[in-house]
Write a protein that holds these residues in place. Structure first.
Motif, PDB file in Angstrom:
ATOM      1  N   ARG A   1     -10.050 -13.495 -18.000  1.00  0.00           N
ATOM      2  CA  ARG A   1      -9.620 -14.249 -16.608  1.00  0.00           C
ATOM      3  C   ARG A   1     -10.749 -14.892 -15.765  1.00  0.00           C
ATOM      4  NH1 ARG A   1      -8.453 -16.233 -12.681  1.00  0.00           N
ATOM      5  NH2 ARG A   1      -6.703 -15.938 -11.002  1.00  0.00           N
ATOM      6  N   ALA A   2     -11.829 -14.034 -15.732  1.00  0.00           N
ATOM      7  CA  ALA A   2     -12.957 -14.694 -15.074  1.00  0.00           C
ATOM      8  C   ALA A   2     -12.541 -14.993 -13.483  1.00  0.00           C
ATOM      9  CB  ALA A   2     -13.461 -15.783 -15.701  1.00  0.00           C
ATOM     10  N   ALA A   3     -12.323 -13.712 -12.971  1.00  0.00           N
ATOM     11  CA  ALA A   3     -11.847 -13.798 -11.630  1.00  0.00           C
ATOM     12  C   ALA A   3     -13.034 -14.442 -10.812  1.00  0.00           C
ATOM     13  CB  ALA A   3     -11.291 -12.493 -11.185  1.00  0.00           C
ATOM     14  N   GLU A   4     -12.805 -15.375  -9.889  1.00  0.00           N
ATOM     15  CA  GLU A   4     -13.608 -16.107  -8.879  1.00  0.00           C
ATOM     16  C   GLU A   4     -13.591 -15.157  -7.397  1.00  0.00           C
ATOM     17  OE1 GLU A   4     -13.422 -20.343  -8.974  1.00  0.00           O
ATOM     18  OE2 GLU A   4     -12.872 -20.280 -10.939  1.00  0.00           O
ATOM     19  N   GLY A   5     -14.232 -14.406  -7.329  1.00  0.00           N
ATOM     20  CA  GLY A   5     -14.747 -13.695  -6.118  1.00  0.00           C
ATOM     21  C   GLY A   5     -13.721 -12.186  -5.909  1.00  0.00           C
ATOM     22  N   PRO A   6     -13.646 -11.560  -4.990  1.00  0.00           N
ATOM     23  CA  PRO A   6     -13.206 -10.397  -4.737  1.00  0.00           C
ATOM     24  C   PRO A   6     -11.603 -10.404  -4.455  1.00  0.00           C
ATOM     25  CG  PRO A   6     -15.176 -10.425  -3.275  1.00  0.00           C
ATOM     26  CD  PRO A   6     -15.005 -11.651  -4.084  1.00  0.00           C
TER      27      PRO A   6
END
Length: 129
Positions: free
Chosen positions: A64-69
């Protein structure tokens, strides 16, 4: 799984295990005791389940490569609620007296919190580790 994903899985396992103990074993013990909680938990089985859940979450978050918390929390919470509902509804439909609708909903809500926080921990290790 690469080294970073394994480390993220281990970090997620710790987060899920500790949060599970605090939420299920301490804060909501009375609620779940009246529902489906075992009087004497099998901690080895719980640890195995949390390790598998952390591995699933680490795998999904690595894709997914989450961007930020905030994004990591949302992704983790989404996985958690689906994971919880898939098991809870299946058990509700196939067991007698072990799961109730209240248990299924309560577990889904707790899973949003646990998996959301674990998602943030895992994403931190995946992206900074």
């Amino acid at each position: 799984m690469n080294k970073k994903c394994i480390l993220a899985t281990l970090a997620g396992f710790v987060a899920l295990f500790v949060l599970g103990f605090v939420l299920y074993g301490v804060l909501l013990a009375d609620f779940f005791a009246n529902e489906a909680m075992s009087e004497t938990p099998n901690y080895l089985a719980i640890a195995g389940g949390q390790l598998a859940a952390a591995g699933l979450l680490a795998l999904v978050l690595s894709w997914r490569a989450a961007e930020g918390p905030g994004d990591a929390f949302k992704s983790g919470a989404g996985v958690g609620v689906l994971y919880s509902l898939s098991f809870g509804l299946t058990m509700f439909g196939t067991t007698e007296g072990m799961f109730t609708a209240t248990t299924v909903v309560g577990d889904a809500v707790v899973s949003v919190v646990m998996f959301g926080i674990a998602g943030m921990v895992i994403a931190k290790v995946l992206h900074d580790g």
